[in-house]
Scaffold this motif. Structure first.
Motif, PDB file in Angstrom:
ATOM      1  N   ILE A  70       0.812  -1.233   0.000  1.00 38.28           N
ATOM      2  CA  ILE A  70       0.000   0.000   0.000  1.00 38.28           C
ATOM      3  C   ILE A  70       0.841   1.276   0.000  1.00 38.28           C
ATOM      4  CG2 ILE A  70      -2.060  -1.028   1.033  1.00 38.28           C
ATOM      5  CD1 ILE A  70      -1.091   0.178   3.740  1.00 38.28           C
ATOM      6  N   SER A  71       2.163   1.141   0.080  1.00 38.96           N
ATOM      7  CA  SER A  71       3.054   2.304   0.035  1.00 38.96           C
ATOM      8  C   SER A  71       4.395   1.873  -0.543  1.00 38.96           C
ATOM      9  CB  SER A  71       3.262   2.884   1.439  1.00 38.96           C
ATOM     10  OG  SER A  71       4.256   3.894   1.420  1.00 38.96           O
ATOM     11  N   CYS A 126       0.956   3.646  -4.897  1.00 34.89           N
ATOM     12  CA  CYS A 126       1.300   5.067  -4.826  1.00 34.89           C
ATOM     13  C   CYS A 126       2.604   5.281  -4.066  1.00 34.89           C
ATOM     14  CB  CYS A 126       0.181   5.848  -4.151  1.00 34.89           C
ATOM     15  SG  CYS A 126      -1.367   5.794  -5.076  1.00 34.89           S
ATOM     16  N   VAL A 144       0.943   6.592  -0.016  1.00 39.09           N
ATOM     17  CA  VAL A 144      -0.126   5.753   0.515  1.00 39.09           C
ATOM     18  C   VAL A 144      -1.170   5.524  -0.574  1.00 39.09           C
ATOM     19  CG1 VAL A 144      -1.977   5.544   2.215  1.00 39.09           C
ATOM     20  CG2 VAL A 144       0.134   6.660   2.862  1.00 39.09           C
ATOM     21  N   GLY A 145      -1.567   4.287  -0.735  1.00 39.33           N
ATOM     22  CA  GLY A 145      -2.672   3.962  -1.635  1.00 39.33           C
ATOM     23  C   GLY A 145      -2.269   3.077  -2.791  1.00 39.33           C
ATOM     24  N   ARG A 146      -3.296   2.484  -3.394  1.00 35.63           N
ATOM     25  CA  ARG A 146      -3.114   1.640  -4.565  1.00 35.63           C
ATOM     26  C   ARG A 146      -3.928   2.212  -5.716  1.00 35.63           C
ATOM     27  NH1 ARG A 146      -0.718  -3.125  -4.403  1.00 35.63           N
ATOM     28  NH2 ARG A 146      -1.964  -3.980  -6.094  1.00 35.63           N
ATOM     29  N   ARG A 147      -3.424   2.013  -6.919  1.00 32.44           N
ATOM     30  CA  ARG A 147      -4.133   2.443  -8.120  1.00 32.44           C
ATOM     31  C   ARG A 147      -4.837   1.247  -8.721  1.00 32.44           C
ATOM     32  NH1 ARG A 147       1.146   4.777  -8.875  1.00 32.44           N
ATOM     33  NH2 ARG A 147       1.059   6.994  -8.482  1.00 32.44           N
TER      34      ARG A 147
END
Length: 193
Positions: free
Chosen positions: A122-123, A186, A189-192
């Protein structure tokens, strides 16, 4: 007083983990601190400046904690405490997940693996995120303008390290595997999709 204790505990846990990991790797013959080593030009400048920024914000943070600077609202200090503890936890999990692939700075000679599991799912840069959150949390608890300037400076230098050094190194070292990972996860933080 409770904010002082939270800050000190976070810093001890954060840097205790950092130095224990370095000591553990040294015993295995791994040189963890690669900051500025065998680098030239802008890359060397970024890494050395990042290290200086990290040392300065660490010292300013300790001074701010022990002098108990800042008269922030209690709610802001609580947010700072949560941020600081969160940053410490994220950093420790990142180091644990990286195992022996972790380095401070990049090494063109060490063979490591691209870590994409665990928190790296996730990061792409949870260790740097941990540093940022620890410093921002300390700033929110013990605000003063010197600490503010040094926190912003350190966060900018970490970002420059990621964008101008780490990402270029990972692209060269891992090629398409890194490109595919970069498309999915990303920077912070985060997923595409």
């Amino acid at each position: 007083m409770e904010f002082k204790l939270i800050s000190i505990a976070s810093i001890i846990a954060f840097y205790g983990c950092y130095f224990l990991k370095m000591f553990h790797q040294k015993r295995q013959g791994i040189q963890t601190d690669q900051i500025g080593k065998d680098k030239i030009g802008f890359v060397k400048f970024v890494e050395i400046t990042m290290k200086i920024a990290a040392i300065l914000v660490f010292i300013a943070g300790l001074v701010s904690i022990f002098l108990e600077t800042g008269n922030s609202l209690t709610a802001i200090r609580i947010i700072g405490a949560i941020t600081s503890v969160g940053g410490t936890v994220i950093f420790i999990v990142a180091l644990w997940t990286m195992r022996d692939s972790w380095r401070a700075g990049v090494s063109k000679t060490d063979k490591t693996e691209l870590i994409t599991n665990g928190i790296y799912h996730i990061s792409r840069n949870p260790a740097f995120l941990g540093f940022d959150l620890l410093y921002i949390g300390t700033l929110l608890m013990f605000f003063n303008w010197i600490l503010c300037f040094l926190t912003v400076f350190a966060v900018i230098m970490y970002h420059l390290q990621i964008v101008n050094v780490e990402e270029n190194f990972l692209l060269v070292a891992f090629g398409n595997e890194y490109l595919q990972y970069k498309k999915k996860v990303c920077r912070y933080v985060g997923r595409r999709k």
